[in-house]
Design a protein around this motif. Sequence first.
Motif, PDB file in Angstrom:
ATOM      1  N   ASP A   1      -7.227  -2.005  -5.197  1.00 12.12           N
ATOM      2  CA  ASP A   1      -8.582  -1.867  -5.730  1.00 12.12           C
ATOM      3  C   ASP A   1      -9.527  -2.800  -4.978  1.00 12.12           C
ATOM      4  OD1 ASP A   1      -8.170  -4.449  -6.772  1.00 12.12           O
ATOM      5  OD2 ASP A   1      -7.638  -3.698  -8.751  1.00 12.12           O
ATOM      6  N   ASN A   2     -10.799  -2.737  -5.318  1.00  6.59           N
ATOM      7  CA  ASN A   2     -11.810  -3.512  -4.599  1.00  6.59           C
ATOM      8  C   ASN A   2     -11.577  -5.016  -4.697  1.00  6.59           C
ATOM      9  OD1 ASN A   2     -13.099  -1.126  -3.884  1.00  6.59           O
ATOM     10  ND2 ASN A   2     -14.547  -1.212  -5.580  1.00  6.59           N
TER      11      ASN A   2
ATOM     12  N   VAL B   1      -8.697  -6.111  -2.361  1.00  9.77           N
ATOM     13  CA  VAL B   1      -9.128  -6.108  -0.961  1.00  9.77           C
ATOM     14  C   VAL B   1     -10.046  -7.295  -0.685  1.00  9.77           C
ATOM     15  CG1 VAL B   1     -10.473  -4.847   0.765  1.00  9.77           C
ATOM     16  CG2 VAL B   1      -8.829  -3.625  -0.676  1.00  9.77           C
TER      17      VAL B   1
ATOM     18  N   LEU C   1      -8.930   8.022   0.097  1.00  5.58           N
ATOM     19  CA  LEU C   1      -9.191   6.821  -0.697  1.00  5.58           C
ATOM     20  C   LEU C   1      -8.582   5.588  -0.049  1.00  5.58           C
ATOM     21  CD1 LEU C   1     -10.258   5.492  -3.292  1.00  5.58           C
ATOM     22  CD2 LEU C   1      -8.073   6.109  -4.391  1.00  5.58           C
TER      23      LEU C   1
ATOM     24  N   ILE D   1      -2.513   2.078  -3.874  1.00  7.13           N
ATOM     25  CA  ILE D   1      -3.734   1.833  -3.112  1.00  7.13           C
ATOM     26  C   ILE D   1      -4.471   0.666  -3.763  1.00  7.13           C
ATOM     27  CG2 ILE D   1      -5.939   2.816  -2.387  1.00  7.13           C
ATOM     28  CD1 ILE D   1      -4.588   5.567  -2.433  1.00  7.13           C
TER      29      ILE D   1
ATOM     30  N   LYS E   1     -10.799   4.384   2.704  1.00  9.85           N
ATOM     31  CA  LYS E   1     -12.060   3.919   2.136  1.00  9.85           C
ATOM     32  C   LYS E   1     -11.896   2.518   1.549  1.00  9.85           C
ATOM     33  CE  LYS E   1     -15.514   5.099  -1.391  1.00  9.85           C
ATOM     34  NZ  LYS E   1     -15.305   3.894  -2.252  1.00  9.85           N
ATOM     35  N   GLN E   2     -10.794   2.291   0.842  1.00 10.37           N
ATOM     36  CA  GLN E   2     -10.568   0.990   0.212  1.00 10.37           C
ATOM     37  C   GLN E   2     -10.337  -0.119   1.236  1.00 10.37           C
ATOM     38  OE1 GLN E   2     -11.887   1.858  -2.824  1.00 10.37           O
ATOM     39  NE2 GLN E   2     -10.533   0.212  -3.497  1.00 10.37           N
ATOM     40  N   LEU E   3      -9.690   0.201   2.338  1.00 13.04           N
ATOM     41  CA  LEU E   3      -9.341  -0.820   3.329  1.00 13.04           C
ATOM     42  C   LEU E   3     -10.429  -1.057   4.365  1.00 13.04           C
ATOM     43  CD1 LEU E   3      -5.585   0.056   3.959  1.00 13.04           C
ATOM     44  CD2 LEU E   3      -6.515  -1.769   2.530  1.00 13.04           C
ATOM     45  N   GLU E   4     -11.466  -0.265   4.342  1.00 10.03           N
ATOM     46  CA  GLU E   4     -12.511  -0.368   5.369  1.00 10.03           C
ATOM     47  C   GLU E   4     -13.135  -1.768   5.460  1.00 10.03           C
ATOM     48  OE1 GLU E   4     -16.095  -0.108   7.603  1.00 10.03           O
ATOM     49  OE2 GLU E   4     -16.016  -0.585   5.468  1.00 10.03           O
TER      50      GLU E   4
ATOM     51  N   ASP F   1      -5.533  10.922  -1.667  1.00  8.67           N
ATOM     52  CA  ASP F   1      -5.065   9.535  -1.569  1.00  8.67           C
ATOM     53  C   ASP F   1      -5.269   8.985  -0.164  1.00  8.67           C
ATOM     54  OD1 ASP F   1      -4.372   9.251  -4.174  1.00  8.67           O
ATOM     55  OD2 ASP F   1      -2.199   9.162  -3.860  1.00  8.67           O
TER      56      ASP F   1
ATOM     57  N   THR G   1       0.818  -1.217   0.000  1.00  8.11           N
ATOM     58  CA  THR G   1       0.000   0.000   0.000  1.00  8.11           C
ATOM     59  C   THR G   1       0.848   1.261   0.000  1.00  8.11           C
ATOM     60  OG1 THR G   1      -0.148  -0.121   2.420  1.00  8.11           O
ATOM     61  CG2 THR G   1      -1.955  -1.104   1.139  1.00  8.11           C
TER      62      THR G   1
END
Length: 277
Positions: free
Chosen positions: A49-50, A53, A88, A47, A91-94, A85, A43
Motif C-alpha cells: 500500500d501507499n 512504499v 496496480l 501488492i 502504479k504502487q511502486l512508481e 494486479d 510483492t
Amino acid sequence: MKNYHLGLPAWAFPAWHNRYFTSKPSALGSYATVFGTVEGNTTFYQIPDNNTVARWQDSITGKDFKLCFKLPKTVTHQPSPDHRDLTLFFKQLEPLRENLGPFLVQFPASVGPQQLQKIQQILDRLPGQYRYVLEVRHKDFFSQPEVLQPVVQRYGLGLAVMDTRPIFRGDRLHPEVLAALHDKPDVPVWNQVFNQLLFVRLLLHPDLASNAMYIDQWRKRISKALDHGCECYMMIHCPNNLHCPPLALEFHDTLRAGRNDLPPLPPWPVPQQHTLI
C-alpha cells in the motif's frame, strides 16, 4: 563499482536483528548501509500500500540502492493472469522509480514451452521504462534453449540464473537442507549472458566447506561479466537465512581478491566480535 550489486533474498530476518543489522532508522535502512540491492519477495504475495512504499522510500532516500521486486503471483502463477494486479503493482511502486532494479518475472515449473504465448502476453504488458529478468523452471526450456532465447532477446530481458547446485550436490542429509530440496528447483545453470544483464540467485550450502568451488566459479563469471560491461546482480541465498550475510561477505571478499577496483564491504551496523556464523 556501479555495475556490481550484491544482496540477499530479504532485508529483514528475525535472527539478523542485533546480530548484523538493527531497526534504526529501519530494517531496510540498516540493511542498505551494507548491501546495494535486495530481492523484494513480499510483492509476490501482496501488492504494497501507499504507506508501505513511503516507508521504503524514506529508508533508502539518497542511497545508491536497487530494489528488485518479484511480480505478483496472481500474474505469473495463475492459469489466467490478473492484469489488473499487474497495473496496480507498477502504479504502487512508481514512487520508488529511482531505486528500482530489474523486476523478477518468475514462472513456476508448470509453465513450459507450450505456454510461451502466456509468457509473452505478460511481457507485452510490462512498462518499458524498467528492466526485467525472466526466470523459468520447466526443464524443457533448458533442453530446448532455442525456444526461449528469441523471446529474451526480443524483449531485452536478462535471464535469471538460479544456481542450486551447492545444496543438490552437497550433503543432502543436512537438517537445514532437507526442506529446501523439495522447495527449490534442480535445474541447469544458464551459461550465456543476455542483453548485458546478469542476475544470479546463488543458493549456498550451510556447510561452508561445500561452497568453495561454486563461489570460485561465480567469482570468475562475475568478474568476466563486469570486465565486459555487464550489469551484475548477485543474490546470496541459503536454506537457513541466518547464514546469508556472512556468505555474501565471503563471496565479496573472494571477488575482491582478484580485482583492484572493489572496496571492502561496509561494516555491519552491529559490530562483530566473534566469528560471523
